[in-house]
Design a protein around this motif. Structure first.
Motif, PDB file in Angstrom:
ATOM      1  N   TRP A  26      30.540   4.127  37.898  1.00  0.00           N
ATOM      2  CA  TRP A  26      30.629   4.615  36.520  1.00  0.00           C
ATOM      3  C   TRP A  26      30.282   3.527  35.537  1.00  0.00           C
ATOM      4  O   TRP A  26      29.661   3.792  34.502  1.00  0.00           O
TER       5      TRP A  26
ATOM      6  N   VAL B  47      38.663   4.367  33.720  1.00  0.00           N
ATOM      7  CA  VAL B  47      37.751   3.293  34.090  1.00  0.00           C
ATOM      8  C   VAL B  47      37.597   2.388  32.877  1.00  0.00           C
ATOM      9  O   VAL B  47      37.440   2.858  31.753  1.00  0.00           O
TER      10      VAL B  47
ATOM     11  N   LEU C  24      36.537  10.805  40.050  1.00  0.00           N
ATOM     12  CA  LEU C  24      36.335   9.366  40.195  1.00  0.00           C
ATOM     13  C   LEU C  24      36.172   9.019  41.661  1.00  0.00           C
ATOM     14  O   LEU C  24      37.090   9.170  42.453  1.00  0.00           O
TER      15      LEU C  24
ATOM     16  N   THR D 248      37.607   2.159  27.425  1.00  0.00           N
ATOM     17  CA  THR D 248      38.315   2.895  28.464  1.00  0.00           C
ATOM     18  C   THR D 248      37.824   4.336  28.434  1.00  0.00           C
ATOM     19  O   THR D 248      37.840   4.971  27.379  1.00  0.00           O
TER      20      THR D 248
ATOM     21  N   ASP E  39      33.880   6.087  42.606  1.00  0.00           N
ATOM     22  CA  ASP E  39      33.683   4.650  42.649  1.00  0.00           C
ATOM     23  C   ASP E  39      33.652   4.128  41.221  1.00  0.00           C
ATOM     24  O   ASP E  39      32.838   4.560  40.414  1.00  0.00           O
ATOM     25  N   LYS E  40      34.577   3.213  40.890  1.00  0.00           N
ATOM     26  CA  LYS E  40      34.647   2.731  39.516  1.00  0.00           C
ATOM     27  C   LYS E  40      33.395   1.969  39.125  1.00  0.00           C
ATOM     28  O   LYS E  40      32.891   2.095  38.019  1.00  0.00           O
TER      29      LYS E  40
END
Lengths: 119, 162, 92
Positions: free
Chosen positions: B145, B95, B139, B133, B141-142
Motif C-alpha cells: 500500500w 497503514v 490489508l 495514516t 501487505d502494508k
C-alpha cells in the motif's frame, strides 16, 4: 412516461444500463453497511454509492435529458463534483471522531458503555 | 490584474459552475456569472489561502484517468468483499505512509483520491512528521500500500504541485 | 423501447429503495453513534439518487435542483454530526 416515447433506441438503452447499474452498485454498497462486522469496515461501504453509483446515475440522467431535449444537458456534473469532493471531508471527520471516542472509552467512562455497546 | 482577479482558476470554475447550473451560454448569464466569479474571488482573497500553481495539464489529465480506472477497479474489489464468502480471513488495519508532499492543495487532492477509491480511507496527516495514516479494508501487505500511494499518486501529484 | 426504459427506471427505484432501507436499518440499529452517522450519510446519498431517478421518470429537470439541495444539506449535516461526535460541540 409519454415523453420517453419519442426517444430513439441507443439513448434509451444507455440510460437503462447506466441507471440499473448505478442503482445496483449503490445497493451493494448499502448491503455492505448491513453485512460488514465492525465500524471501521462499514465506513468503507458508502463510498461505493458515492463514487460509481452517483456517477452512473448522473450519467444516465445526462444522456436521457440530452436525448430528450436534443441539446447537451450537463448540469448533473455538478452533483458528481459535489459528492466526490464532499464525501472525503465527512468520512475523515467521522473516522477521527470514532477513533477519539474509542480511545476515550478505553480510558474510562464505563457508565455510557452499557447502552452503546449493544450488538 | 492580480488585484482584480486574485484567484483566476477559482473565478473561472465559479463562472463554469454558474453557466452549468443555468444551462445556458447567453451573454446575460455570462455577465452575471462573471460578477459572481469576481465576488467569489475577492471573498476567497479575504480568507488568504496559500497560492496554488498547478502545472502540467497533461499530468493532470493522466492522473484523472488513472483515478477513474482505479475507482472502477476498487469498486469491483469492494463489491467482491461484501458478497464474498467468509472463508478468507480479512485483515482491516491502518497503514502509515511517510509523504514528501507538503502542498496543501496536493494533500487535499490526495485525500479526495484516497477516499473516493473504495476500500481506502484517509484518516490523519501529521503535518510535523509528514506521516499519513490511511485505513485499508483489505490489508494484505502494508509495504504494497505504501508503494501504491507513493508511486501511483504522490509522484504524479508532486509533478503537478511543486 | 420506452417500455424497457420504464421497467429499468422502476427497477432502479426498487434497488435504491432497498439501499435506503439498509441505510435506515443501520441508523436504527446502531450499535454506536458513529454507525448511525455512517448510515445517515449513506441514506441521504441514496435519497438524492432516488430523486434523480424520479426526475428521469417524470422528465422534468426540476428534480435535479432538489437532488442538489439534498446533497448540499446532507453533507453539511453529516459534517455537523461528525464534528459533534468529535468535540461535543459543532462550532467552537
Amino acid at each position: 412516461m409519454n415523453a420517453a416515447d419519442e426517444l430513439s433506441a441507443l439513448p434509451a438503452v444507455l440510460t437503462a444500463v447506466f441507471l440499473v447499474g448505478g442503482a445496483a452498485i449503490t445497493l451493494i454498497g448499502s448491503l455492505g453497511l448491513l453485512t460488514l462486522r465492525s465500524f471501521y469496515e462499514r465506513v468503507h461501504a458508502p463510498t461505493l454509492g458515492t463514487t460509481l453509483g452517483t456517477a452512473c446515475i448522473a450519467i444516465a440522467s445526462m444522456i436521457y435529458f440530452s436525448a430528450l431535449g436534443t441539446r447537451p444537458v450537463l448540469h448533473e456534473l455538478l452533483i458528481i463534483v459535489l459528492i466526490i469532493t464532499t464525501t472525503p471531508i465527512g468520512l475523515m471527520i467521522l473516522v477521527n471522531a470514532a477513533l477519539v471516542r474509542d480511545k476515550s472509552e478505553s480510558d474510562g467512562a464505563p457508565q455510557r458503555k452499557a447502552k452503546d455497546e449493544h450488538p | 490584474m492580480t488585484r482584480l482577479v486574485p484567484f483566476p482558476l477559482v473565478s473561472l470554475s465559479l463562472l463554469g459552475f454558474w453557466l452549468l447550473l443555468n444551462e445556458t451560454l447567453s451573454p446575460g448569464h455570462i455577465l452575471l456569472g462573471s460578477v459572481v466569479a469576481l465576488i467569489g474571488g475577492w471573498g476567497l482573497a479575504a480568507l488568504q489561502p496559500p497560492k496554488a500553481r498547478p502545472r502540467r495539464l497533461g499530468a493532470i489529465f493522466r492522473l484523472a484517468f488513472l483515478v477513474v480506472v482505479d475507482i472502477v477497479r476498487s469498486n469491483a474489489a469492494v463489491a467482491r468483499i461484501i458478497f464474498g464468502p467468509e472463508r478468507r480471513e480479512r485483515t482491516v488495519g491502518f497503514v502509515e505512509i511517510p509523504l514528501e508532499l507538503r502542498n496543501p492543495y496536493g494533500l487535499a487532492a490526495l485525500a479526495c483520491i484516497i477516499t473516493s477509491t473504495p476500500g481506502t480511507l484517509w484518516v490523519d496527516f501529521n503535518e510535523a512528521s509528514g506521516i499519513l495514516t490511511i485505513h485499508v479494508l483489505d490489508l494484505v501487505d502494508k509495504a504494497e500500500w505504501v508503494d501504491i500511494i507513493k508511486g501511483r499518486y504522490e509522484r504524479r501529484l508532486l509533478e503537478i504541485f511543486t | 423501447m420506452s417500455m424497457m426504459l420504464a421497467w429499468s427506471i422502476t427497477t432502479a427505484q426498487i434497488l435504491l429503495g432497498c439501499a435506503m432501507a439498509c441505510a435506515a436499518f443501520r441508523i436504527l440499529r446502531g450499535p454506536r453513534a458513529q454507525d448511525r452517522v455512517v448510515g445517515f450519510d449513506s441514506l441521504y446519498v441514496n435519497a438524492m439518487l432516488l430523486v434523480l431517478t424520479l426526475g428521469i421518470r417524470t422528465g422534468t429537470t426540476l428534480y435535479f435542483e432538489a437532488a442538489l439541495m439534498i446533497a448540499l444539506l446532507g453533507f453539511v449535516s453529516t459534517v455537523a454530526l461528525a464534528k459533534f461526535l468529535l468535540r461535543g460541540e459543532v462550532i467552537e
